[in-house]
Design a protein around this motif. Structure first.
Motif, PDB file in Angstrom:
ATOM      1  N   ALA A  20      40.527 -16.087   6.290  1.00 16.01           N
ATOM      2  CA  ALA A  20      39.276 -16.460   6.360  1.00 16.01           C
ATOM      3  C   ALA A  20      38.867 -15.295   7.755  1.00 16.01           C
ATOM      4  O   ALA A  20      39.108 -13.906   8.201  1.00 16.01           O
ATOM      5  CB  ALA A  20      40.286 -17.150   8.203  1.00 16.01           C
ATOM      6  N   ALA A  21      37.844 -15.454   8.209  1.00 18.62           N
ATOM      7  CA  ALA A  21      36.873 -14.095   8.517  1.00 18.62           C
ATOM      8  C   ALA A  21      37.368 -13.882  10.022  1.00 18.62           C
ATOM      9  O   ALA A  21      37.945 -14.717  11.144  1.00 18.62           O
ATOM     10  CB  ALA A  21      35.244 -14.810   8.732  1.00 18.62           C
ATOM     11  N   PRO A  22      37.518 -12.146  10.261  1.00 19.71           N
ATOM     12  CA  PRO A  22      38.341 -11.924  11.452  1.00 19.71           C
ATOM     13  C   PRO A  22      37.240 -12.561  12.777  1.00 19.71           C
ATOM     14  O   PRO A  22      38.633 -12.742  13.638  1.00 19.71           O
ATOM     15  CB  PRO A  22      37.623 -10.354  11.593  1.00 19.71           C
ATOM     16  N   THR A  23      36.515 -13.406  13.168  1.00 19.22           N
ATOM     17  CA  THR A  23      35.836 -13.522  14.162  1.00 19.22           C
ATOM     18  C   THR A  23      35.913 -15.561  13.969  1.00 19.22           C
ATOM     19  O   THR A  23      35.240 -16.256  15.419  1.00 19.22           O
ATOM     20  CB  THR A  23      34.471 -12.930  14.328  1.00 19.22           C
ATOM     21  N   SER A  24      36.560 -15.688  13.050  1.00 16.85           N
ATOM     22  CA  SER A  24      36.423 -17.603  12.919  1.00 16.85           C
ATOM     23  C   SER A  24      37.529 -17.698  13.784  1.00 16.85           C
ATOM     24  O   SER A  24      38.130 -17.651  14.312  1.00 16.85           O
ATOM     25  CB  SER A  24      36.210 -17.489  11.675  1.00 16.85           C
ATOM     26  N   ASP A  25      37.200 -19.775  14.398  1.00 21.23           N
ATOM     27  CA  ASP A  25      37.996 -20.115  14.783  1.00 21.23           C
ATOM     28  C   ASP A  25      39.890 -20.423  13.563  1.00 21.23           C
ATOM     29  O   ASP A  25      39.891 -20.373  14.308  1.00 21.23           O
ATOM     30  CB  ASP A  25      37.479 -21.017  15.107  1.00 21.23           C
ATOM     31  N   TRP A  26      39.005 -19.922  12.847  1.00 22.33           N
ATOM     32  CA  TRP A  26      40.909 -20.314  12.001  1.00 22.33           C
ATOM     33  C   TRP A  26      41.428 -19.124  11.423  1.00 22.33           C
ATOM     34  O   TRP A  26      42.227 -19.102  11.372  1.00 22.33           O
ATOM     35  CB  TRP A  26      40.179 -20.568  10.099  1.00 22.33           C
ATOM     36  N   TRP A  27      40.734 -17.895  11.815  1.00 25.72           N
ATOM     37  CA  TRP A  27      41.475 -16.792  12.434  1.00 25.72           C
ATOM     38  C   TRP A  27      42.479 -16.967  12.591  1.00 25.72           C
ATOM     39  O   TRP A  27      43.460 -16.613  12.823  1.00 25.72           O
ATOM     40  CB  TRP A  27      41.041 -15.665  12.121  1.00 25.72           C
ATOM     41  N   ALA A  28      41.986 -17.117  14.743  1.00 26.25           N
ATOM     42  CA  ALA A  28      42.318 -17.485  15.586  1.00 26.25           C
ATOM     43  C   ALA A  28      43.425 -18.137  15.080  1.00 26.25           C
ATOM     44  O   ALA A  28      44.860 -18.276  16.012  1.00 26.25           O
ATOM     45  CB  ALA A  28      41.498 -17.967  16.494  1.00 26.25           C
ATOM     46  N   TRP A  29      43.069 -19.511  14.404  1.00 27.22           N
ATOM     47  CA  TRP A  29      44.332 -20.405  14.232  1.00 27.22           C
ATOM     48  C   TRP A  29      45.647 -19.492  13.450  1.00 27.22           C
ATOM     49  O   TRP A  29      46.359 -20.332  14.053  1.00 27.22           O
ATOM     50  CB  TRP A  29      43.530 -21.822  13.533  1.00 27.22           C
ATOM     51  N   GLU A  30      45.478 -19.251  12.594  1.00 30.34           N
ATOM     52  CA  GLU A  30      46.019 -18.549  12.095  1.00 30.34           C
ATOM     53  C   GLU A  30      46.894 -17.433  13.353  1.00 30.34           C
ATOM     54  O   GLU A  30      48.117 -18.024  12.895  1.00 30.34           O
ATOM     55  CB  GLU A  30      45.600 -17.764  10.715  1.00 30.34           C
ATOM     56  N   ARG A  31      46.449 -16.892  13.772  1.00 27.95           N
ATOM     57  CA  ARG A  31      47.456 -15.571  14.428  1.00 27.95           C
ATOM     58  C   ARG A  31      48.352 -16.515  15.406  1.00 27.95           C
ATOM     59  O   ARG A  31      49.011 -15.890  16.383  1.00 27.95           O
ATOM     60  CB  ARG A  31      46.304 -15.286  15.000  1.00 27.95           C
ATOM     61  N   ALA A  32      47.978 -17.817  15.473  1.00 23.44           N
ATOM     62  CA  ALA A  32      48.666 -18.921  16.877  1.00 23.44           C
ATOM     63  C   ALA A  32      49.735 -19.521  16.085  1.00 23.44           C
ATOM     64  O   ALA A  32      49.979 -20.355  16.645  1.00 23.44           O
ATOM     65  CB  ALA A  32      47.727 -19.980  17.759  1.00 23.44           C
ATOM     66  N   GLY A  33      49.827 -18.846  14.656  1.00 18.93           N
ATOM     67  CA  GLY A  33      50.698 -19.797  14.121  1.00 18.93           C
ATOM     68  C   GLY A  33      50.580 -21.057  13.492  1.00 18.93           C
ATOM     69  O   GLY A  33      51.385 -21.976  13.793  1.00 18.93           O
ATOM     70  N   ARG A  34      49.149 -21.256  13.922  1.00 18.76           N
ATOM     71  CA  ARG A  34      49.018 -23.055  13.893  1.00 18.76           C
ATOM     72  C   ARG A  34      48.797 -23.700  11.962  1.00 18.76           C
ATOM     73  O   ARG A  34      48.504 -24.326  12.045  1.00 18.76           O
ATOM     74  CB  ARG A  34      47.502 -23.273  14.444  1.00 18.76           C
TER      75      ARG A  34
END
Length: 420
Positions: A20-34
């Motif tokens: 995942a790219a660090p500024t992508s929505d998927w990066w945030a999704w991973e970091r949210a535990g989703r």
């Protein structure tokens, strides 16, 4: 477009192959535990030269990759020259290896800033930022691109993120699902406007499954028809007539949606049964089911090909994804299933072509094992392992491609006038 040599290729996405790219929505999704953390995917960003050489050695001379929007424009209006140069190196390396690159511009993940603006649901955001991005990619990368598949699986994107809540933005809202589906079909049209006329083909990638009612009850039949309308009929009517018609909404005339691509590309993984409660289950019953809930069924590919051929006559087709995911723990047994399944699917492809279906090529999902969105690295689709070892399925595909080339060569020789 006119038919030429059949296309044999592989397909992957940036998030799955590069992480995942660090500024992508998927990066945030991973970091949210989703979702599991993707790390660097399968290392494609470092190993793309070796991967292209490996593919070419096995007759796989086309490859679809995605240029990740969140990498080349990590913040709104500011582009990253190093990321841009990296993608140009990647595309150049493919061509140097004898692999024709096809480029996808949206494969599920998006820049976080674009998702924050409601992405494709918002007409203003879609109508400004997306065409601007497509035009930049056409100008910056177009000289190295063999073909475009601008958007991956519009229906799946809209459903997973806005109806099922499994992907960003994590909504379960039927109205916003329809907004997203409408918007991304219009985004496909927007991309066509920017990319057509450059001499490179533009293909769709629709996720398609033959659908069956789980039983003969009225609710199951009704639900199956409702899903069929969304998965199949909405975009086919748009392609035939330039009309966007969603259940419960007034139809829109959008003339330039008609035939807004050169190739009708699609992915095929399985058929599905639709239940009385709108649930989905594998079809046919009593078959082996893989870790993603698919029951591999080559006959379903034939049904899909013939429906497209019948309902969109004179439109060339492209099988943009074909594969089988197995549990990593299955090891060699998993690839035996993959080999048998792909062999049977290729027989179906041959039969369809012999019957006059204008299928221009097949892209296998995937080349090298990669990250699977909600399953991390526990599911394997690759013809090659993450250590770049060819599996028996890769050797079967290579042999099939070679045999097909020999058959075509013999047929062409037979058509030549004989010396007298």
């Amino acid at each position: 477009m006119t038919p030429s040599e059949p296309i044999w290729g592989t397909a992957g996405s940036s998030t799955q192959s590069e992480g995942a790219a660090p500024t992508s929505d998927w990066w945030a999704w991973e970091r949210a535990g989703r979702a599991p953390v993707s790390l660097e995917g399968n290392g494609f960003a470092r190993r793309f030269r070796d991967d292209f050489a490996l593919y070419a050695q096995h007759g796989l001379t086309h490859h679809r990759l995605s240029i990740e929007w969140a990498r080349i424009e990590p913040t709104q209006g500011r582009r990253d020259p190093e990321a841009i140069e990296h993608y140009r190196e990647m595309l150049s390396a493919a061509r140097d290896a004898g692999v024709a690159p096809w480029v996808c511009l949206h494969h599920f993940s998006l820049p976080g800033w674009f998702t924050d603006e409601q992405a494709f649901r918002d007409d203003k955001a879609r109508g400004y930022w997306w065409p601007r991005h497509v035009a930049f990619c056409a100008e910056t990368f177009g000289d190295l691109v063999h073909g475009w598949m601008p958007i991956n699986e519009p229906f799946a994107y809209a459903a997973a993120g806005h109806l099922l809540g499994e992907n960003p933005p994590g909504l379960q809202d039927p109205a916003k699902f329809l907004d997203a589906y409408r918007g991304i079909l219009l985004a496909q049209r927007d991309a066509w406007r920017e990319l057509r006329g450059a001499g490179t083909p533009v293909a769709t990638v629709h996720n398609l499954s033959p659908l069956f009612a789980v039983d003969d009850s009225v609710p199951a039949e009704r639900n199956m028809r409702a899903v069929d309308e969304l998965m199949w009929q909405v975009w086919m009517r748009a392609d035939r007539e330039g009309v966007l018609a969603f259940p419960g909404r007034a139809a829109e005339n959008v003339a330039d949606l008609r035939e807004a691509c050169d190739l009708i590309g699609f992915s095929y993984y399985s058929a599905q049964a639709v239940g009385r409660d709108l649930s989905f289950s594998p079809y046919p019953r009593n078959r082996w089911v893989g870790p993603l809930g698919y029951a591999p069924w080559p006959e379903g590919l034939g049904i899909t090909l013939r429906r497209l051929h019948d309902e969109l006559p004179d439109r060339p087709l492209l099988l943009a994804e074909l594969g089988l995911g197995t549990n990593r723990s299955d090891g060699a047994d998993g690839d035996r299933r993959r080999t048998d399944y792909l062999r049977e699917c290729l027989d179906v492809v041959d039969e369809a072509r012999d019957d006059g279906v204008d299928l221009r090529g097949v892209f296998f999902w995937t080349g090298v094992d990669n990250y699977e969105w909600l399953h991390g690295y526990d599911v394997e689709f690759g013809l090659f392992t993450r250590d770049r070892e060819p599996r028996p399925s890769a050797e079967m595909v290579r042999a099939h491609i070679a045999a097909e080339a020999e058959r075509r060569s013999t047929s062409e020789d037979d058509d030549q006038p004989r010396p007298r």
